[in-house]
Design an enzyme around this catalytic site. Structure first.
Site, mmCIF file in Angstrom:
data_model
loop_
_atom_site.group_PDB
_atom_site.id
_atom_site.type_symbol
_atom_site.label_atom_id
_atom_site.label_comp_id
_atom_site.label_asym_id
_atom_site.label_seq_id
_atom_site.Cartn_x
_atom_site.Cartn_y
_atom_site.Cartn_z
ATOM 1 N N ASP A 13 0.916 -1.202 0.375
ATOM 2 C CA ASP A 13 0.064 -0.011 -0.008
ATOM 3 C C ASP A 13 0.853 1.188 -0.253
ATOM 4 O OD1 ASP A 13 -1.607 2.168 0.653
ATOM 5 O OD2 ASP A 13 -2.676 1.046 2.061
ATOM 6 N N GLN A 96 2.961 4.634 2.481
ATOM 7 C CA GLN A 96 2.758 4.169 3.821
ATOM 8 C C GLN A 96 3.602 2.622 3.981
ATOM 9 O OE1 GLN A 96 -1.472 3.240 5.345
ATOM 10 N NE2 GLN A 96 -0.965 1.239 4.826
ATOM 11 N N GLY A 105 18.316 -5.591 -0.673
ATOM 12 C CA GLY A 105 18.388 -6.941 -1.373
ATOM 13 C C GLY A 105 17.139 -7.713 -0.959
ATOM 14 N N ASP A 133 -7.811 -7.304 0.702
ATOM 15 C CA ASP A 133 -7.517 -5.942 1.386
ATOM 16 C C ASP A 133 -8.295 -5.952 2.699
ATOM 17 O OD1 ASP A 133 -6.613 -3.521 1.644
ATOM 18 O OD2 ASP A 133 -8.250 -2.640 0.667
ATOM 19 N N TYR A 230 1.884 -1.025 15.356
ATOM 20 C CA TYR A 230 0.864 -1.376 14.053
ATOM 21 C C TYR A 230 0.837 -0.363 13.185
ATOM 22 C CZ TYR A 230 -2.217 -5.321 13.750
ATOM 23 O OH TYR A 230 -2.785 -6.514 13.700
ATOM 24 N N LYS A 233 -3.033 -3.377 8.714
ATOM 25 C CA LYS A 233 -3.076 -5.054 8.653
ATOM 26 C C LYS A 233 -2.215 -5.262 7.243
ATOM 27 C CE LYS A 233 -5.890 -6.538 11.738
ATOM 28 N NZ LYS A 233 -4.926 -6.730 12.873
ATOM 29 N N ASP A 288 -14.925 1.143 5.469
ATOM 30 C CA ASP A 288 -13.706 0.644 4.971
ATOM 31 C C ASP A 288 -13.559 -0.660 4.473
ATOM 32 O OD1 ASP A 288 -12.672 3.549 5.186
ATOM 33 O OD2 ASP A 288 -11.215 3.080 6.556
#
Ligand code: F6R
Ligand code: MG
Ligand code: MG
Length: 380
Positions: A13, A96, A105, A133, A230, A233, A288
């Site tokens: 993302d 993000q 690498g 997603d 966090y 996800k 969402d």
């Protein structure tokens, strides 16, 4: 150069339009340009660029094997180009998942999700790539168990002599960074004892027992653990080979007809149904979400990607989507309550530590609370 082909699905993302919603077409174009140049130079045999929700998906074939710095470096450059578009257009959350400035690498651990499957191409090589997603890698545990170990899903486990021995599951503990190989059907109760904990024990690879043919691979990156906090996800991807001694295309897709509850959705902090959708619905709108999954069907022909076919673009999945929407309504009505909201240790967003700190001195014994209120009511 070996005769073996590697299918690399690498996603990230790097920004999206109008919120954490969907990748902008200019980002797809920028990614396509970088990969087309790599194909021209011979780094890639073939590629396809798409998205699900706010995740840019790079599907690539080459003969360099998994974890190759040329391929990971190329993916990193591609994500950087798409992130640049995001910054230019002031799209949301530009860059993000590119957690580190320095590429060294391999993109593992830097943010992008990776599933790579090296294969000796069969005379015909049908493959499905799955892209999700607003959920996490453990979302694949239930359906992949059903595909490779549940005879009520996969008829071939019972009636195809080439599959009758069963499969071996590599189950990865994301906290310890260690794997255990387990055999189905012999150990299915023990397998389920682990993989029911979807936030920790993830089906990472599946092999056919009779000849160790690698049949499926899942991305296992957990961005929260990577970043020490966090970040989001992990919106996983998976590769599954089909047919001729492996589960049939329809046996694989069948496991996704049940829109089971997965962790993710709004603010990475809610359980919701995983809805199988066609590409045109690969965007997240309601709260969402709800979490979405696309399935692309391919044949690999001397490394070339023949396809894709948009496998969930079928009325046969309409009832699954309807059920997913019913479950969406049902779960939403719980608002901020568990089990719609995740448990405190799994939430991507939380104010609980702040709230608890604020209330630290106000926690007293229940009897004392009773007395305080009683005293108040007597004096007023
Ligand atoms: C979940 C996700 C979204 C965001 C939400 C808030 O994985 O991407 O649900 O968490 O839109 O995002 P911010 O805090 O960036 O406004
Ligand atoms: Mg996002
Ligand atoms: Mg996403």
């Amino acid at each position: 150069m070996s005769g073996r082909i590697t299918l690399s699905v690498i996603k990230a993302d790097v920004g999206s339009i109008a919120g954490h919603h969907m990748v902008h077409p200019d980002q797809l174009a920028a990614a396509t340009k970088v990969l087309a140049e790599a194909k021209q130079k011979g780094t890639l045999i073939d590629f396809y660029v798409t998205h699900v929700g706010d995740d840019l998906q790079l599907i690539m074939t080459h003969s360099k094997g998994p974890d190759h710095p040329d391929i990971h470096g190329l993916a990193w450059e591609t994500f950087k180009a798409a992130a640049k578009v995001a910054r230019d257009l002031k799209l949301y959350a530009a860059g993000q998942d590119l957690l580190s400035e320095a590429f060294s690498g391999n993109v593992r651990g830097l943010g992008p999700g990776v599933a790579e499957l090296e294969m000796e191409e069969r005379p015909s090589e049908p493959v499905i790539t799955f892209h999700a997603d607003k959920t996490e890698p453990g979302a694949f545990n239930l359906p992949l168990f059903r595909v490779f170990a549940d005879p009520f899903n996969t008829a071939g486990l019972v009636i195809d002599p080439k599959m009758h021995d069963g499969f071996v599951f590599e189950i990865y503990d994301v906290y310890e960074g260690k794997s255990v190989l387990m055999r189905a059907p012999e150990e299915i109760y023990d397998i389920l004892a682990l993989i029911g904990t979807t936030g920790r024990y993830i089906i990472r690879r599946v092999y056919r027992k009779s000849d160790n043919l690698l049949a499926a691979v899942v991305s296992v990156e957990r961005l929260n653990l990577i970043a020490g906090r966090y970040i989001g996800k992990d919106d996983p991807v998976a590769i599954v080979r089909a047919q001729h001694g492996l589960p049939a295309l329809g046996e694989i897709l069948e496991a996704f007809a049940f829109p089971h509850l997965v962790a993710g959705w709004m603010r990475g902090s809610h359980y919701g149904p995983l809805m199988p959708v066609p590409l045109r619905h690969a965007k997240v709108t309601r709260f969402d979400g709800p979490p979405r999954l696309i399935a692309l069907g391919w044949n690999i022909s001397r490394g070339r990607l023949i396809g894709p076919v948009d496998l969930f673009d079928d009325v046969a999945f309409d009832e699954s989507r309807k059920l997913a929407q019913f479950i969406t309504d049902y779960m939403r009505r719980h608002g901020p309550f568990m089990p719609h909201r995740l448990g405190p240790e799994e939430m991507e967003y939380t104010t609980l530590p702040d709230v608890l700190a604020k209330l630290k001195d106000r926690f007293i014994k229940s009897e004392d609370a009773y007395k305080v209120v009683k005293r108040h009511s007597e004096t007023s």
